[in-house]
Write an enzyme that holds these catalytic residues in place. Structure first.
Site, PDB file in Angstrom:
ATOM      1  N   ASP A  82       2.943  -3.861  -0.374  1.00 20.50           N
ATOM      2  CA  ASP A  82       1.761  -3.180   0.153  1.00 20.50           C
ATOM      3  C   ASP A  82       1.776  -1.692  -0.148  1.00 20.50           C
ATOM      4  O   ASP A  82       2.825  -1.093  -0.405  1.00 20.50           O
ATOM      5  CB  ASP A  82       1.631  -3.394   1.661  1.00 20.50           C
ATOM      6  CG  ASP A  82       2.837  -2.860   2.438  1.00 20.50           C
ATOM      7  OD1 ASP A  82       3.978  -3.044   1.962  1.00 20.50           O
ATOM      8  OD2 ASP A  82       2.648  -2.265   3.513  1.00 20.50           O
ATOM      9  N   GLU A 175       5.294  -3.420   4.622  1.00 21.66           N
ATOM     10  CA  GLU A 175       6.262  -2.393   5.029  1.00 21.66           C
ATOM     11  C   GLU A 175       5.564  -1.250   5.741  1.00 21.66           C
ATOM     12  O   GLU A 175       6.113  -0.654   6.680  1.00 21.66           O
ATOM     13  CB  GLU A 175       6.997  -1.874   3.780  1.00 21.66           C
ATOM     14  CG  GLU A 175       8.195  -0.979   4.073  1.00 21.66           C
ATOM     15  CD  GLU A 175       7.856   0.504   4.150  1.00 21.66           C
ATOM     16  OE1 GLU A 175       8.734   1.304   4.544  1.00 21.66           O
ATOM     17  OE2 GLU A 175       6.707   0.868   3.832  1.00 21.66           O
TER      18      GLU A 175
END
Length: 412
Positions: A82, A175
Protein backbone atom coordinates in the site's frame (compact mmCIF):
# COMPACT_ATOMS: atom_id res chain seq x y z
CA UNK A 1 14.12 -5.44 -17.01
CA UNK A 2 16.31 -3.20 -14.85
CA UNK A 3 15.39 -2.12 -11.33
CA UNK A 4 14.33 1.39 -12.39
CA UNK A 5 11.83 0.27 -15.02
CA UNK A 6 10.60 -2.39 -12.62
CA UNK A 7 9.91 0.26 -9.99
CA UNK A 8 8.12 2.55 -12.44
CA UNK A 9 5.95 -0.37 -13.56
CA UNK A 10 4.87 -0.98 -9.97
CA UNK A 11 4.00 2.70 -9.46
CA UNK A 12 1.32 2.34 -12.15
CA UNK A 13 -0.76 0.33 -9.67
CA UNK A 14 -2.80 2.68 -7.50
CA UNK A 15 -2.52 1.01 -4.10
CA UNK A 16 -3.59 3.94 -1.94
CA UNK A 17 -4.86 2.57 1.36
CA UNK A 18 -8.37 3.49 2.51
CA UNK A 19 -8.58 4.57 6.13
CA UNK A 20 -12.36 4.21 6.32
CA UNK A 21 -12.29 0.65 5.01
CA UNK A 22 -9.41 -0.17 7.34
CA UNK A 23 -11.33 1.18 10.33
CA UNK A 24 -14.23 -1.09 9.36
CA UNK A 25 -11.91 -4.11 9.34
CA UNK A 26 -11.48 -4.61 5.59
CA UNK A 27 -8.07 -6.00 4.67
CA UNK A 28 -6.67 -5.01 2.34
CA UNK A 29 -8.36 -1.66 2.56
CA UNK A 30 -8.19 -1.01 -1.21
CA UNK A 31 -8.71 -3.03 -4.39
CA UNK A 32 -5.49 -1.76 -5.95
CA UNK A 33 -3.49 -3.77 -3.43
CA UNK A 34 -5.15 -6.93 -4.70
CA UNK A 35 -4.20 -5.98 -8.26
CA UNK A 36 -0.53 -5.49 -7.38
CA UNK A 37 -0.50 -8.65 -5.26
CA UNK A 38 -1.80 -10.78 -8.12
CA UNK A 39 0.67 -9.17 -10.50
CA UNK A 40 3.55 -10.00 -8.17
CA UNK A 41 2.22 -13.52 -7.75
CA UNK A 42 2.43 -14.05 -11.50
CA UNK A 43 5.94 -12.56 -11.64
CA UNK A 44 7.13 -14.84 -8.85
CA UNK A 45 5.66 -17.92 -10.53
CA UNK A 46 7.22 -16.98 -13.88
CA UNK A 47 10.53 -16.46 -12.11
CA UNK A 48 10.38 -20.03 -10.83
CA UNK A 49 10.05 -19.47 -7.11
CA UNK A 50 8.33 -22.08 -4.97
CA UNK A 51 5.36 -21.93 -2.59
CA UNK A 52 4.07 -18.78 -4.27
CA UNK A 53 0.74 -17.74 -2.80
CA UNK A 54 -1.54 -14.83 -2.08
CA UNK A 55 -3.70 -15.55 0.94
CA UNK A 56 -7.14 -14.22 1.85
CA UNK A 57 -5.57 -11.16 3.52
CA UNK A 58 -3.65 -10.21 0.34
CA UNK A 59 -0.33 -11.31 1.81
CA UNK A 60 2.09 -12.44 -0.92
CA UNK A 61 4.75 -15.00 0.01
CA UNK A 62 7.27 -17.05 -1.95
CA UNK A 63 10.44 -19.09 -1.46
CA UNK A 64 13.71 -19.29 -3.35
CA UNK A 65 15.22 -22.62 -2.23
CA UNK A 66 18.84 -22.88 -1.14
CA UNK A 67 21.36 -23.92 -3.77
CA UNK A 68 23.86 -25.18 -1.18
CA UNK A 69 23.95 -27.91 1.45
CA UNK A 70 25.58 -25.59 3.97
CA UNK A 71 23.44 -24.95 7.10
CA UNK A 72 22.48 -21.38 6.23
CA UNK A 73 19.65 -19.73 8.21
CA UNK A 74 16.64 -18.68 6.17
CA UNK A 75 16.56 -14.94 5.48
CA UNK A 76 13.44 -13.06 4.39
CA UNK A 77 12.80 -9.67 2.83
CA UNK A 78 9.60 -7.66 3.18
CA UNK A 79 7.97 -4.72 1.44
CA UNK A 80 4.43 -3.37 1.73
CA UNK A 81 1.90 -3.10 -1.05
CA UNK A 82 0.00 0.00 0.00
CA UNK A 83 0.80 3.68 -0.30
CA UNK A 84 -0.27 6.34 2.15
CA UNK A 85 -3.71 7.94 2.01
CA UNK A 86 -2.47 11.54 1.82
CA UNK A 87 -3.13 11.40 -1.94
CA UNK A 88 -5.26 8.92 -3.85
CA UNK A 89 -4.57 10.02 -7.41
CA UNK A 90 -2.71 7.90 -9.96
CA UNK A 91 1.07 8.21 -10.03
CA UNK A 92 2.74 9.67 -13.10
CA UNK A 93 6.38 8.86 -12.42
CA UNK A 94 9.11 10.52 -14.46
CA UNK A 95 12.91 10.43 -14.44
CA UNK A 96 14.53 13.85 -14.49
CA UNK A 97 18.22 14.80 -14.55
CA UNK A 98 19.19 16.97 -11.61
CA UNK A 99 21.81 19.64 -12.14
CA UNK A 100 21.19 21.67 -9.00
CA UNK A 101 18.76 24.32 -7.84
CA UNK A 102 15.00 23.82 -8.13
CA UNK A 103 13.63 20.91 -10.15
CA UNK A 104 10.45 21.54 -12.15
CA UNK A 105 7.97 18.71 -11.70
CA UNK A 106 5.06 20.24 -13.56
CA UNK A 107 5.54 23.33 -15.75
CA UNK A 108 1.81 23.69 -16.42
CA UNK A 109 0.94 23.85 -12.72
CA UNK A 110 4.19 25.53 -11.67
CA UNK A 111 5.16 22.81 -9.20
CA UNK A 112 8.84 22.70 -8.22
CA UNK A 113 10.95 20.53 -5.97
CA UNK A 114 12.82 23.36 -4.28
CA UNK A 115 16.35 23.02 -2.99
CA UNK A 116 15.65 25.64 -0.33
CA UNK A 117 12.92 23.37 1.08
CA UNK A 118 14.89 20.15 0.60
CA UNK A 119 18.59 21.02 0.99
CA UNK A 120 19.63 17.35 0.82
CA UNK A 121 19.02 17.60 -2.93
CA UNK A 122 22.55 18.96 -3.22
CA UNK A 123 23.77 15.40 -2.54
CA UNK A 124 22.28 14.30 -5.85
CA UNK A 125 23.59 16.93 -8.28
CA UNK A 126 24.46 15.14 -11.50
CA UNK A 127 22.14 12.21 -10.76
CA UNK A 128 18.85 11.16 -12.28
CA UNK A 129 15.92 11.43 -9.88
CA UNK A 130 12.52 9.70 -10.07
CA UNK A 131 9.69 12.09 -9.19
CA UNK A 132 5.99 12.58 -9.92
CA UNK A 133 4.32 15.42 -11.79
CA UNK A 134 3.51 17.00 -8.43
CA UNK A 135 -0.08 15.75 -8.25
CA UNK A 136 0.43 12.48 -6.37
CA UNK A 137 2.75 10.52 -4.13
CA UNK A 138 5.54 8.65 -5.88
CA UNK A 139 4.95 5.42 -3.98
CA UNK A 140 8.61 4.69 -3.35
CA UNK A 141 7.21 4.01 0.08
CA UNK A 142 7.20 1.10 -0.47
CA UNK A 143 7.29 0.04 -4.13
CA UNK A 144 11.00 0.79 -4.19
CA UNK A 145 11.34 -2.07 -1.72
CA UNK A 146 9.33 -4.42 -3.91
CA UNK A 147 11.42 -3.45 -6.94
CA UNK A 148 14.71 -4.04 -5.08
CA UNK A 149 13.60 -7.42 -3.76
CA UNK A 150 12.26 -8.63 -7.11
CA UNK A 151 15.41 -7.37 -8.82
CA UNK A 152 17.61 -9.45 -6.51
CA UNK A 153 15.47 -12.57 -6.92
CA UNK A 154 15.75 -12.19 -10.69
CA UNK A 155 19.52 -11.77 -10.43
CA UNK A 156 19.92 -14.86 -8.26
CA UNK A 157 17.81 -16.97 -10.60
CA UNK A 158 19.90 -15.78 -13.55
CA UNK A 159 23.16 -16.46 -11.70
CA UNK A 160 22.81 -19.84 -9.98
CA UNK A 161 26.55 -19.95 -9.31
CA UNK A 162 25.99 -17.45 -6.45
CA UNK A 163 25.63 -19.68 -3.36
CA UNK A 164 22.82 -18.86 -0.96
CA UNK A 165 20.60 -20.37 1.67
CA UNK A 166 16.82 -20.40 1.52
CA UNK A 167 15.39 -16.95 0.82
CA UNK A 168 11.79 -16.00 1.51
CA UNK A 169 9.88 -12.88 0.54
CA UNK A 170 6.72 -11.29 1.84
CA UNK A 171 4.69 -8.40 0.47
CA UNK A 172 2.19 -7.15 3.02
CA UNK A 173 -0.93 -4.97 2.75
CA UNK A 174 -2.03 -1.96 4.79
CA UNK A 175 1.22 -1.00 6.49
CA UNK A 176 0.15 2.64 6.34
CA UNK A 177 -3.04 2.03 8.34
CA UNK A 178 -1.82 0.37 11.51
CA UNK A 179 0.67 -2.26 10.25
CA UNK A 180 -2.34 -4.49 9.63
CA UNK A 181 -0.67 -6.82 7.17
CA UNK A 182 2.16 -7.55 9.60
CA UNK A 183 -0.34 -8.14 12.40
CA UNK A 184 -2.15 -10.68 10.21
CA UNK A 185 1.09 -12.39 9.17
CA UNK A 186 1.81 -15.92 10.43
CA UNK A 187 5.48 -15.75 11.38
CA UNK A 188 5.69 -19.34 12.57
CA UNK A 189 4.20 -20.81 9.39
CA UNK A 190 6.45 -18.62 7.24
CA UNK A 191 9.54 -20.38 8.55
CA UNK A 192 12.24 -17.69 8.27
CA UNK A 193 14.99 -17.26 10.87
CA UNK A 194 15.51 -13.52 10.42
CA UNK A 195 14.35 -10.83 8.05
CA UNK A 196 14.68 -7.28 6.76
CA UNK A 197 12.09 -4.78 5.73
CA UNK A 198 13.00 -2.14 3.17
CA UNK A 199 10.96 0.77 4.42
CA UNK A 200 13.38 3.51 5.27
CA UNK A 201 14.86 6.65 3.94
CA UNK A 202 18.04 7.95 2.33
CA UNK A 203 20.88 5.82 1.05
CA UNK A 204 22.89 4.49 4.00
CA UNK A 205 20.11 4.72 6.59
CA UNK A 206 19.75 1.65 8.79
CA UNK A 207 17.08 1.18 11.45
CA UNK A 208 17.15 -1.36 14.23
CA UNK A 209 15.59 0.76 16.92
CA UNK A 210 12.13 2.32 17.12
CA UNK A 211 9.41 3.11 19.60
CA UNK A 212 7.78 1.08 22.26
CA UNK A 213 4.30 2.31 21.43
CA UNK A 214 0.99 2.34 23.24
CA UNK A 215 -2.57 3.54 22.67
CA UNK A 216 -4.34 5.36 25.48
CA UNK A 217 -8.05 6.00 25.92
CA UNK A 218 -9.31 8.11 28.81
CA UNK A 219 -13.06 8.45 29.41
CA UNK A 220 -14.23 11.34 31.59
CA UNK A 221 -17.68 10.77 33.05
CA UNK A 222 -19.34 13.97 34.21
CA UNK A 223 -22.83 14.89 35.22
CA UNK A 224 -25.07 16.98 32.99
CA UNK A 225 -27.49 19.55 34.40
CA UNK A 226 -29.57 22.43 33.17
CA UNK A 227 -27.62 25.65 33.66
CA UNK A 228 -30.47 27.26 35.65
CA UNK A 229 -29.96 24.68 38.39
CA UNK A 230 -26.42 23.53 37.68
CA UNK A 231 -24.69 24.85 40.78
CA UNK A 232 -23.37 21.95 42.81
CA UNK A 233 -24.68 19.45 40.28
CA UNK A 234 -22.97 19.95 36.92
CA UNK A 235 -19.69 18.09 36.46
CA UNK A 236 -18.41 19.17 33.06
CA UNK A 237 -16.45 16.30 31.55
CA UNK A 238 -14.98 18.56 28.85
CA UNK A 239 -13.34 20.73 31.51
CA UNK A 240 -12.16 17.61 33.33
CA UNK A 241 -10.44 16.44 30.17
CA UNK A 242 -8.78 19.80 29.61
CA UNK A 243 -7.49 19.86 33.19
CA UNK A 244 -6.11 16.34 32.72
CA UNK A 245 -4.32 17.38 29.53
CA UNK A 246 -2.91 20.46 31.27
CA UNK A 247 -1.24 18.21 33.85
CA UNK A 248 0.76 16.28 31.23
CA UNK A 249 4.51 16.98 31.34
CA UNK A 250 5.33 20.19 29.51
CA UNK A 251 7.54 19.75 26.48
CA UNK A 252 6.98 16.01 26.17
CA UNK A 253 4.92 16.18 22.98
CA UNK A 254 5.83 15.35 19.37
CA UNK A 255 6.29 18.99 18.41
CA UNK A 256 8.93 19.49 21.12
CA UNK A 257 10.93 16.26 20.85
CA UNK A 258 13.42 14.58 18.52
CA UNK A 259 15.88 11.70 18.35
CA UNK A 260 15.28 9.27 21.20
CA UNK A 261 13.11 11.62 23.24
CA UNK A 262 9.75 10.07 24.09
CA UNK A 263 6.41 11.83 24.32
CA UNK A 264 2.70 11.90 25.13
CA UNK A 265 0.63 12.76 22.06
CA UNK A 266 -2.87 14.14 22.55
CA UNK A 267 -4.56 12.99 19.34
CA UNK A 268 -8.31 13.37 19.65
CA UNK A 269 -10.87 14.81 22.04
CA UNK A 270 -14.62 14.56 21.61
CA UNK A 271 -17.70 14.60 23.80
CA UNK A 272 -19.99 16.90 25.75
CA UNK A 273 -20.49 17.97 29.32
CA UNK A 274 -21.71 14.50 30.32
CA UNK A 275 -18.94 12.40 28.79
CA UNK A 276 -15.70 13.16 26.98
CA UNK A 277 -13.26 10.72 25.39
CA UNK A 278 -9.57 11.51 25.03
CA UNK A 279 -7.30 9.37 22.84
CA UNK A 280 -3.52 9.58 23.14
CA UNK A 281 -0.34 7.87 22.01
CA UNK A 282 2.61 7.22 24.28
CA UNK A 283 6.04 6.57 22.84
CA UNK A 284 9.43 5.75 24.33
CA UNK A 285 12.55 4.02 23.03
CA UNK A 286 13.31 2.24 26.30
CA UNK A 287 11.14 -0.36 28.00
CA UNK A 288 11.60 1.37 31.37
CA UNK A 289 10.65 4.74 29.93
CA UNK A 290 7.57 3.28 28.25
CA UNK A 291 6.47 1.60 31.46
CA UNK A 292 7.07 4.79 33.46
CA UNK A 293 4.81 6.70 31.07
CA UNK A 294 2.07 4.17 31.67
CA UNK A 295 2.54 4.42 35.43
CA UNK A 296 2.39 8.21 35.28
CA UNK A 297 -0.86 8.27 33.28
CA UNK A 298 -2.51 5.71 35.53
CA UNK A 299 -1.45 7.68 38.62
CA UNK A 300 -2.74 10.91 37.09
CA UNK A 301 -6.07 9.26 36.25
CA UNK A 302 -6.31 7.87 39.78
CA UNK A 303 -5.59 11.27 41.35
CA UNK A 304 -8.19 12.95 39.15
CA UNK A 305 -10.75 10.29 40.01
CA UNK A 306 -10.18 10.92 43.71
CA UNK A 307 -10.74 14.62 43.07
CA UNK A 308 -13.83 14.28 40.86
CA UNK A 309 -15.44 11.14 42.25
CA UNK A 310 -15.53 7.40 41.72
CA UNK A 311 -15.89 6.37 38.07
CA UNK A 312 -15.22 9.89 36.81
CA UNK A 313 -11.99 8.89 35.03
CA UNK A 314 -11.51 5.52 33.32
CA UNK A 315 -8.20 4.89 31.57
CA UNK A 316 -7.27 2.06 29.21
CA UNK A 317 -3.73 1.49 27.86
CA UNK A 318 -2.95 -1.04 25.16
CA UNK A 319 0.39 -1.93 23.59
CA UNK A 320 0.62 -1.22 19.84
CA UNK A 321 4.13 -2.45 19.03
CA UNK A 322 7.51 -2.76 20.71
CA UNK A 323 11.00 -1.55 19.93
CA UNK A 324 12.70 -3.79 17.35
CA UNK A 325 15.89 -3.50 19.38
CA UNK A 326 14.23 -5.55 22.12
CA UNK A 327 14.38 -8.54 19.73
CA UNK A 328 17.98 -7.95 18.62
CA UNK A 329 19.88 -8.44 21.86
CA UNK A 330 22.77 -10.80 22.55
CA UNK A 331 22.97 -13.78 20.20
CA UNK A 332 19.98 -12.38 18.25
CA UNK A 333 21.98 -9.37 17.09
CA UNK A 334 23.44 -11.14 14.05
CA UNK A 335 20.90 -9.61 11.57
CA UNK A 336 22.32 -6.19 12.47
CA UNK A 337 25.89 -7.41 12.07
CA UNK A 338 25.06 -8.87 8.66
CA UNK A 339 23.49 -5.57 7.60
CA UNK A 340 26.62 -3.66 8.61
CA UNK A 341 28.76 -6.11 6.63
CA UNK A 342 26.48 -5.77 3.60
CA UNK A 343 26.68 -1.98 3.66
CA UNK A 344 30.46 -2.20 3.93
CA UNK A 345 30.59 -4.63 1.00
CA UNK A 346 28.70 -2.06 -1.08
CA UNK A 347 30.94 0.80 0.01
CA UNK A 348 28.10 2.47 1.91
CA UNK A 349 28.60 4.04 5.33
CA UNK A 350 25.72 3.01 7.62
CA UNK A 351 23.76 5.87 9.14
CA UNK A 352 22.00 4.34 12.14
CA UNK A 353 18.63 6.04 12.58
CA UNK A 354 16.34 5.64 15.60
CA UNK A 355 12.96 5.54 13.86
CA UNK A 356 10.34 7.71 15.49
CA UNK A 357 7.53 5.52 14.26
CA UNK A 358 6.51 1.97 13.50
CA UNK A 359 7.09 -0.27 10.51
CA UNK A 360 6.11 -3.84 9.67
CA UNK A 361 9.37 -5.10 11.14
CA UNK A 362 8.38 -3.91 14.61
CA UNK A 363 5.41 -6.29 14.56
CA UNK A 364 7.34 -9.11 12.91
CA UNK A 365 10.13 -8.75 15.47
CA UNK A 366 7.89 -8.88 18.50
CA UNK A 367 6.23 -11.96 16.98
CA UNK A 368 9.55 -13.78 16.81
CA UNK A 369 11.12 -12.73 13.49
CA UNK A 370 14.04 -10.31 14.13
CA UNK A 371 13.75 -7.64 11.47
CA UNK A 372 15.96 -4.57 11.01
CA UNK A 373 15.02 -2.00 8.37
CA UNK A 374 17.10 -1.18 5.26
CA UNK A 375 16.90 1.98 3.17
CA UNK A 376 15.11 2.27 -0.17
CA UNK A 377 16.85 5.58 -0.94
CA UNK A 378 13.69 7.67 -1.15
CA UNK A 379 12.95 11.03 0.47
CA UNK A 380 9.82 12.90 1.57
CA UNK A 381 7.53 9.94 2.17
CA UNK A 382 3.79 10.75 2.10
CA UNK A 383 4.35 13.93 0.08
CA UNK A 384 3.87 15.06 -3.51
CA UNK A 385 7.57 15.95 -3.24
CA UNK A 386 8.59 12.34 -2.64
CA UNK A 387 11.60 11.54 -4.79
CA UNK A 388 13.95 8.64 -5.40
CA UNK A 389 17.49 9.07 -6.78
CA UNK A 390 18.21 6.32 -9.29
CA UNK A 391 21.63 5.57 -7.77
CA UNK A 392 20.01 5.15 -4.34
CA UNK A 393 17.43 2.68 -5.66
CA UNK A 394 20.18 0.65 -7.31
CA UNK A 395 22.15 0.76 -4.05
CA UNK A 396 19.15 -0.66 -2.17
CA UNK A 397 19.15 -3.62 -4.53
CA UNK A 398 22.91 -4.02 -4.09
CA UNK A 399 22.52 -4.13 -0.30
CA UNK A 400 19.80 -6.80 -0.45
CA UNK A 401 22.07 -8.96 -2.61
CA UNK A 402 24.99 -8.28 -0.26
CA UNK A 403 22.86 -9.40 2.71
CA UNK A 404 22.31 -12.72 0.94
CA UNK A 405 26.03 -13.07 0.24
CA UNK A 406 27.10 -12.03 3.73
CA UNK A 407 24.64 -14.49 5.28
CA UNK A 408 26.24 -17.29 3.28
CA UNK A 409 29.76 -16.21 4.26
CA UNK A 410 28.87 -15.96 7.94
CA UNK A 411 27.30 -19.40 8.25
CA UNK A 412 28.92 -21.57 5.55
Amino acid sequence: MDIVNRFIRYTKFNTTCNRKNAAEGQIPSSEGQWELARFLENELVELGLEDVKVNEKCIVTATLPANTDAPIPTVAFFGHLDTSAERNTDTHAQILPYSGGDLCLNPELGIFLKQTDFPELQNYVGDDIIVTDGTSLLGADDKAAIAAIMHVLTHLKANPEIPHGTIKVGFLPDEEVGLRGAKAFDVEAFGADFAYTLDCCAIGDLVYENWNAGDVKVVFNGQSAHPMSAKGKLKNSLLMAHKFIAMLPGGEAPEYTEGREGYYWVKELHGNSAQTVLTMDIRDFTVDGYQQRQVFLKALASSCEQLWGEGSVVITIADRYSNVENSLQGENRYPVDIAFAAYEQCGITPNVVPMRGGYDGSILSQNGLPCPNIFTGAHNFHSIFEYLPVKSLKAAGDVVLAVVEQTYRRFS
